[in-house]
Each structure stands twice: as structure tokens, then as C-alpha cells.
Design a protein around this motif. Structure first.
Motif, mmCIF file in Angstrom:
data_model
loop_
_atom_site.group_PDB
_atom_site.id
_atom_site.type_symbol
_atom_site.label_atom_id
_atom_site.label_comp_id
_atom_site.label_asym_id
_atom_site.label_seq_id
_atom_site.Cartn_x
_atom_site.Cartn_y
_atom_site.Cartn_z
ATOM 1 N N THR A 1 -140.889 50.595 11.883
ATOM 2 C CA THR A 1 -140.634 50.780 13.309
ATOM 3 C C THR A 1 -139.184 51.170 13.560
ATOM 4 N N VAL A 2 -138.996 52.096 14.491
ATOM 5 C CA VAL A 2 -137.664 52.542 14.895
ATOM 6 C C VAL A 2 -137.631 52.579 16.416
ATOM 7 N N ALA A 3 -136.646 51.938 17.020
ATOM 8 C CA ALA A 3 -136.458 52.020 18.463
ATOM 9 C C ALA A 3 -135.505 53.166 18.768
ATOM 10 N N ALA A 4 -135.904 54.055 19.654
ATOM 11 C CA ALA A 4 -135.034 55.110 20.166
ATOM 12 C C ALA A 4 -134.587 54.666 21.548
ATOM 13 N N VAL A 5 -133.408 54.065 21.620
ATOM 14 C CA VAL A 5 -132.934 53.424 22.850
ATOM 15 C C VAL A 5 -132.320 54.505 23.737
ATOM 16 N N ASN A 6 -133.136 55.030 24.634
ATOM 17 C CA ASN A 6 -132.792 56.198 25.441
ATOM 18 C C ASN A 6 -131.912 55.892 26.642
ATOM 19 N N GLY A 7 -131.792 54.622 27.000
ATOM 20 C CA GLY A 7 -131.021 54.234 28.176
ATOM 21 C C GLY A 7 -130.779 52.741 28.151
ATOM 22 N N HIS A 8 -130.586 52.152 29.330
ATOM 23 C CA HIS A 8 -130.265 50.739 29.395
ATOM 24 C C HIS A 8 -131.363 49.879 28.757
ATOM 25 N N ALA A 9 -130.946 48.975 27.892
ATOM 26 C CA ALA A 9 -131.838 47.973 27.293
ATOM 27 C C ALA A 9 -131.234 46.613 27.627
ATOM 28 N N PHE A 10 -131.793 45.952 28.630
ATOM 29 C CA PHE A 10 -131.219 44.711 29.137
ATOM 30 C C PHE A 10 -132.188 43.551 28.922
ATOM 31 N N LEU B 1 -136.571 43.500 22.776
ATOM 32 C CA LEU B 1 -137.667 44.320 22.258
ATOM 33 C C LEU B 1 -137.138 45.330 21.239
ATOM 34 N N ALA B 2 -136.045 45.992 21.590
ATOM 35 C CA ALA B 2 -135.437 46.928 20.637
ATOM 36 C C ALA B 2 -135.007 46.209 19.370
ATOM 37 N N THR B 3 -134.468 45.011 19.522
ATOM 38 C CA THR B 3 -133.977 44.230 18.392
ATOM 39 C C THR B 3 -135.117 43.770 17.485
ATOM 40 N N SER B 4 -136.335 43.769 17.998
ATOM 41 C CA SER B 4 -137.496 43.364 17.203
ATOM 42 C C SER B 4 -137.999 44.484 16.302
ATOM 43 N N CYS B 5 -137.548 45.706 16.536
ATOM 44 C CA CYS B 5 -137.921 46.816 15.659
ATOM 45 C C CYS B 5 -137.088 46.760 14.377
ATOM 46 N N ASP B 6 -137.564 47.454 13.362
ATOM 47 C CA ASP B 6 -136.855 47.458 12.071
ATOM 48 C C ASP B 6 -135.475 48.099 12.196
ATOM 49 N N PHE B 7 -135.411 49.211 12.910
ATOM 50 C CA PHE B 7 -134.170 49.976 13.043
ATOM 51 C C PHE B 7 -134.027 50.454 14.479
ATOM 52 N N ARG B 8 -132.777 50.768 14.872
ATOM 53 C CA ARG B 8 -132.491 51.213 16.231
ATOM 54 C C ARG B 8 -131.531 52.398 16.214
ATOM 55 N N VAL B 9 -131.862 53.419 16.986
ATOM 56 C CA VAL B 9 -130.962 54.540 17.241
ATOM 57 C C VAL B 9 -130.730 54.584 18.743
ATOM 58 N N MET B 10 -129.460 54.678 19.154
ATOM 59 C CA MET B 10 -129.105 54.548 20.567
ATOM 60 C C MET B 10 -128.540 55.859 21.099
ATOM 61 N N ARG B 11 -128.811 56.126 22.331
ATOM 62 C CA ARG B 11 -128.232 57.296 22.989
ATOM 63 C C ARG B 11 -126.715 57.183 22.986
#
Length: 234
Positions: free
Chosen positions: A98-107, A113-123
Motif C-alpha cells: 500500500t502507498v498513500a498519495a497524500v494530495n492535500g491536507h491530512a488531518f 489513515l495515511a500513516t497506516s499505509c506501508d509508504f507515503r508520498v506527499m504533495r
């Protein structure tokens, strides 16, 4: 409601409705949670090499708890919070990379939820990852505390949870909250490319590895929320 698309061997789970406005906050309404689980069921029912990207459109990745629903149904607050926690456990042990593509505010709950994914890429250019609970007078549940203290380093957890700091992409990378960044127009493609590289890891042992890796967080997430361990009254 959330919806699902597919790009080759990568499933893309969008947290907001297709064609949503830029200001849709993708909050955790109970029906929204149920639909996300149903879409995850659909992904898990697929066969062959595959991976999952979680993202959204517009200004928000997710603005967290549906506070309007929560305070309008506060007699169900413990049930509701446990439903929120169920998404974190589901993603931590998901059978696909799983990869989160954090496209905007993650509050708040959205950041978790994003932190629960394996990896994260942020705008890269805008948007924050933030835990604002300290400013809202809200506690972290036992489950949320377990997730955050096991997924973040201790000092980052202290700063994020007790100050409500807003982390832009570069700060989030430096803190180890996210793994990378990309410009807005390249964010989804970057996340899909990263997920595609991992699709071959979809094997029966992957969720076994994840359950062992996250056993402490999962133990905390399994603790049911009760009035006694939720020291919060509106």
C-alpha cells in the motif's frame, strides 16, 4: 462516496466521490467507512500481482473524523471510533503493498489513515499532515495512541501529538512521517510507479509479515473504546 479505479496492476482507492468539489473533506462518516471496507474487499478479491494506492482529489486527502455526525450521535461515540480504528488495522495488515498519495491536507484521523499505509508520498507544494487534537481539546484513543507511537519515532510522536504541528512535505520527510514528495501533477503517477514496483510482493506471507511487524500497534488497535478509556465529554 469513495470509489475505485485501476491502473494496470495498481488499484487506486479515491477517498472522495468521483467528480467531487475541491473542498470535499472526505471525513469519516460511518457510511463512508463501510464503503471503504467494501472497496478494500473488492481489491483483496482480485488475483495476481497487484498493489494499492490510497489518494483523493482536490484540497484534502482527508480531514478526519466526521465531527458533525459524532456530536449528533454522541451516544454511539465508542462504536464510531472503533469503526474508525478498523480501517487502520485493515491497512496495516492489508494483503497488498500500500502507498498513500497524500494530495492535500491530512488531518487527525485522515493523517492516521495515511500513516497506516506501508509508504507515503506527499504533495510537494501545499498541504499538511497534522494531528490537531491538542488544539481541539480531544484525546487520542488507546487505539490511536498505539498506532502513532508505533509508526512514528518517539520524539516525532511527542511533537506531533502534543503541539499539533503542521508538517509540510519537506518537514514530514525529515521527520520520517512520509517517504517522499512530488509535484501535484506528478503525485499520483509517482505513487502508482512506486506501488507497481512492489506488486510482486503480493504473496500469502505478506500479511503474515505485516501482522508480526505491527503487532504492538495492532494490539492497541484491538482495545475497544469505552467511556472509561475515552476521557472526553463534549
Amino acid at each position: 462516496m469513495p470509489y475505485l479505479k485501476r491502473d494496470g496492476d495498481v488499484f487506486v482507492l479515491y477517498l472522495g466521490a468521483e467528480g467531487q468539489t475541491i473542498d470535499s473533506e472526505n471525513r469519516f462518516h460511518p457510511d463512508w467507512i463501510t464503503e471503504v471496507h467494501a472497496l478494500l474487499d473488492e481489491v483483496e478479491a482480485s488475483e495476481g500481482p497487484a498493489a494499492l494506492v490510497v489518494t483523493a482529489n482536490g484540497k484534502f486527502f482527508s480531514n478526519g473524523l466526521d465531527t458533525d455526525w459524532l456530536f449528533g450521535n454522541f451516544d454511539k461515540n465508542c462504536w464510531y471510533l472503533d469503526r474508525v480504528h478498523s480501517l487502520y488495522s485493515r491497512l496495516l495488515t492489508f494483503a497488498l503493498p500500500t502507498v498513500a498519495a497524500v494530495n492535500g491536507h491530512a488531518f487527525g484521523a485522515g493523517a492516521m489513515l495515511a500513516t497506516s499505509c506501508d509508504f507515503r508520498v506527499m504533495r510537494a507544494d501545499r498541504g499538511f499532515w497534522c494531528l490537531p487534537e491538542v488544539h481541539l481539546g480531544m484525546p487520542f484513543t488507546v487505539a490511536m495512541n498505539a498506532l502513532l507511537t508505533n509508526r512514528l519515532t518517539n520524539q516525532v510522536a511527542v511533537e506531533a501529538m502534543t503541539t499539533g504541528r503542521r508538517y509540510a512535505a519537506d518537514d514530514a520527510i525529515a521527520a520520517g512521517i512520509v517517504d517522499g514528495k512530488a509535484d501535484a501533477d506528478a503525485l499520483l503517477a509517482t505513487a502508482i510507479a512506486r506501488a507497481d514496483m512492489l506488486k510482486g510482493n503480493r504473496k500469502p506471507n505478506l500479511p503474515v509479515i505485516k501482522r508480526a511487524l505491527h503487532q504492538n500497534a495492532l494490539a492497541g488497535l484491538a482495545v475497544k473504546t469505552t467511556p472509561e478509556n475515552l476521557a472526553f465529554n463534549p
